[in-house]
Motif scaffolding. Sequence first.
Motif, PDB file in Angstrom:
ATOM      1  N   LEU A   1     -34.493  -1.813  14.837  1.00 40.35           N
ATOM      2  CA  LEU A   1     -34.358  -1.044  16.089  1.00 40.35           C
ATOM      3  C   LEU A   1     -35.312  -1.563  17.166  1.00 40.35           C
ATOM      4  N   PHE A   2     -36.531  -1.895  16.766  1.00 43.78           N
ATOM      5  CA  PHE A   2     -37.502  -2.419  17.743  1.00 43.78           C
ATOM      6  C   PHE A   2     -36.987  -3.722  18.354  1.00 43.78           C
ATOM      7  N   VAL A   3     -36.430  -4.589  17.508  1.00 42.72           N
ATOM      8  CA  VAL A   3     -35.924  -5.878  18.009  1.00 42.72           C
ATOM      9  C   VAL A   3     -34.737  -5.630  18.942  1.00 42.72           C
ATOM     10  N   ARG A   4     -33.849  -4.755  18.534  1.00 43.59           N
ATOM     11  CA  ARG A   4     -32.692  -4.413  19.382  1.00 43.59           C
ATOM     12  C   ARG A   4     -33.115  -3.874  20.741  1.00 43.59           C
ATOM     13  N   ARG A   5     -34.119  -3.000  20.703  1.00 45.28           N
ATOM     14  CA  ARG A   5     -34.563  -2.375  21.943  1.00 45.28           C
ATOM     15  C   ARG A   5     -35.237  -3.373  22.879  1.00 45.28           C
ATOM     16  N   ALA A   6     -35.736  -4.463  22.334  1.00 49.07           N
ATOM     17  CA  ALA A   6     -36.379  -5.475  23.179  1.00 49.07           C
ATOM     18  C   ALA A   6     -35.343  -6.240  24.003  1.00 49.07           C
ATOM     19  N   GLY A   7     -34.077  -6.143  23.600  1.00 46.84           N
ATOM     20  CA  GLY A   7     -32.980  -6.741  24.368  1.00 46.84           C
ATOM     21  C   GLY A   7     -33.161  -8.232  24.612  1.00 46.84           C
ATOM     22  N   ASN A   8     -32.817  -8.658  25.824  1.00 46.48           N
ATOM     23  CA  ASN A   8     -32.848 -10.085  26.157  1.00 46.48           C
ATOM     24  C   ASN A   8     -34.250 -10.667  26.232  1.00 46.48           C
TER      25      ASN A   8
ATOM     26  N   TYR B   1     -46.252  -9.845  16.292  1.00 45.63           N
ATOM     27  CA  TYR B   1     -47.458  -9.037  16.476  1.00 45.63           C
ATOM     28  C   TYR B   1     -47.131  -7.709  17.169  1.00 45.63           C
ATOM     29  N   VAL B   2     -46.294  -7.776  18.188  1.00 42.66           N
ATOM     30  CA  VAL B   2     -45.875  -6.560  18.903  1.00 42.66           C
ATOM     31  C   VAL B   2     -45.089  -5.634  17.960  1.00 42.66           C
ATOM     32  N   LEU B   3     -44.284  -6.243  17.097  1.00 36.42           N
ATOM     33  CA  LEU B   3     -43.531  -5.449  16.123  1.00 36.42           C
ATOM     34  C   LEU B   3     -44.477  -4.710  15.174  1.00 36.42           C
ATOM     35  N   LEU B   4     -45.531  -5.410  14.769  1.00 34.00           N
ATOM     36  CA  LEU B   4     -46.512  -4.776  13.875  1.00 34.00           C
ATOM     37  C   LEU B   4     -47.176  -3.586  14.566  1.00 34.00           C
ATOM     38  N   GLU B   5     -47.562  -3.783  15.813  1.00 33.40           N
ATOM     39  CA  GLU B   5     -48.202  -2.692  16.557  1.00 33.40           C
ATOM     40  C   GLU B   5     -47.245  -1.504  16.712  1.00 33.40           C
ATOM     41  N   ALA B   6     -45.967  -1.803  16.976  1.00 31.68           N
ATOM     42  CA  ALA B   6     -44.976  -0.734  17.134  1.00 31.68           C
ATOM     43  C   ALA B   6     -44.782   0.017  15.815  1.00 31.68           C
ATOM     44  N   LEU B   7     -44.741  -0.737  14.728  1.00 30.31           N
ATOM     45  CA  LEU B   7     -44.545  -0.108  13.416  1.00 30.31           C
ATOM     46  C   LEU B   7     -45.747   0.772  13.057  1.00 30.31           C
ATOM     47  N   LYS B   8     -46.944   0.311  13.428  1.00 26.14           N
ATOM     48  CA  LYS B   8     -48.176   1.056  13.114  1.00 26.14           C
ATOM     49  C   LYS B   8     -48.203   2.427  13.789  1.00 26.14           C
TER      50      LYS B   8
ATOM     51  N   PHE C   1     -34.835 -11.878  18.378  1.00 24.56           N
ATOM     52  CA  PHE C   1     -33.787 -11.264  19.185  1.00 24.56           C
ATOM     53  C   PHE C   1     -32.714 -10.708  18.257  1.00 24.56           C
ATOM     54  N   ALA C   2     -32.130  -9.565  18.666  1.00 27.74           N
ATOM     55  CA  ALA C   2     -31.016  -9.008  17.901  1.00 27.74           C
ATOM     56  C   ALA C   2     -29.751  -9.773  18.269  1.00 27.74           C
ATOM     57  N   ARG C   3     -28.984 -10.134  17.258  1.00 30.59           N
ATOM     58  CA  ARG C   3     -27.726 -10.824  17.532  1.00 30.59           C
ATOM     59  C   ARG C   3     -26.649  -9.788  17.806  1.00 30.59           C
ATOM     60  N   SER C   4     -25.621 -10.208  18.543  1.00 30.57           N
ATOM     61  CA  SER C   4     -24.543  -9.260  18.806  1.00 30.57           C
ATOM     62  C   SER C   4     -23.756  -9.060  17.504  1.00 30.57           C
ATOM     63  N   PRO C   5     -23.165  -7.873  17.322  1.00 28.47           N
ATOM     64  CA  PRO C   5     -22.613  -7.489  16.028  1.00 28.47           C
ATOM     65  C   PRO C   5     -21.636  -8.496  15.416  1.00 28.47           C
ATOM     66  N   HIS C   6     -20.859  -9.183  16.252  1.00 27.33           N
ATOM     67  CA  HIS C   6     -19.805 -10.016  15.666  1.00 27.33           C
ATOM     68  C   HIS C   6     -20.139 -11.503  15.651  1.00 27.33           C
ATOM     69  N   SER C   7     -21.381 -11.829  15.953  1.00 27.03           N
ATOM     70  CA  SER C   7     -21.711 -13.245  16.021  1.00 27.03           C
ATOM     71  C   SER C   7     -22.616 -13.693  14.880  1.00 27.03           C
ATOM     72  N   SER C   8     -22.984 -12.768  14.011  1.00 26.11           N
ATOM     73  CA  SER C   8     -24.065 -13.070  13.076  1.00 26.11           C
ATOM     74  C   SER C   8     -23.784 -14.255  12.148  1.00 26.11           C
TER      75      SER C   8
ATOM     76  N   SER D   1     -35.957 -14.936  29.239  1.00 30.33           N
ATOM     77  CA  SER D   1     -34.841 -14.141  28.731  1.00 30.33           C
ATOM     78  C   SER D   1     -33.900 -15.028  27.904  1.00 30.33           C
ATOM     79  N   VAL D   2     -33.211 -14.399  26.969  1.00 26.13           N
ATOM     80  CA  VAL D   2     -32.341 -15.153  26.069  1.00 26.13           C
ATOM     81  C   VAL D   2     -30.947 -14.543  26.094  1.00 26.13           C
ATOM     82  N   HIS D   3     -29.935 -15.400  26.202  1.00 23.83           N
ATOM     83  CA  HIS D   3     -28.550 -14.935  26.126  1.00 23.83           C
ATOM     84  C   HIS D   3     -27.815 -15.692  25.042  1.00 23.83           C
ATOM     85  N   GLU D   4     -27.111 -14.928  24.231  1.00 25.32           N
ATOM     86  CA  GLU D   4     -26.340 -15.496  23.137  1.00 25.32           C
ATOM     87  C   GLU D   4     -24.959 -15.847  23.659  1.00 25.32           C
TER      88      GLU D   4
END
Length: 167
Positions: free
Chosen positions: A45-52, A58-65, A99-106, A120-123
Amino acid sequence: MLIQQRVSDTELNVTRQEQAELERLILEHDRIAQRFTRPRQMIYLFVRRAGNQGVGAYVLLEALKTYSPNARPATVYRALDYLLRLGLVVKIDSQSKFFARSPHSSQRLCLFMVCSGCGSVHEFIDPFCEKKIEDSVLGAGRVIDKKAIEISVLCEMCHPVAGQRTP
Ligand SMILES: [Zn+2]
């Protein structure tokens, strides 16, 4: 038992859409999903919310904490490994971010356009390119290990002229 492991509606203020996405993933990945544990769902969810913009480990660890004060880097890395293996997230090496991949591209070979201006990153899926590269790799007797190709670009915000061109 599985239900207890799921991220609850109230925790993290999970939106209805996110909850539906988690449910869908659990159904889709069936057997594997038994290991789609709470920390793994949270990291996803954290990765998804980070979007593009993506997010670093490290940021993920802080968020999880914030939710699990005893969370360790290994928790994050194991969760990321798991999500990478399922193809739900991708690591963009040039940014050291996830980055979260779009549902049908994994499971597809995708182009990831990484803006060297704003990061920014675009798939992007290009079936012709995908086929050509897969054929070349197979022809060389290799298999594709990571289904992601990074290409450095300037997005329309960082290079307005590019956005005005017709495709
Ligand atoms: Zn940009």
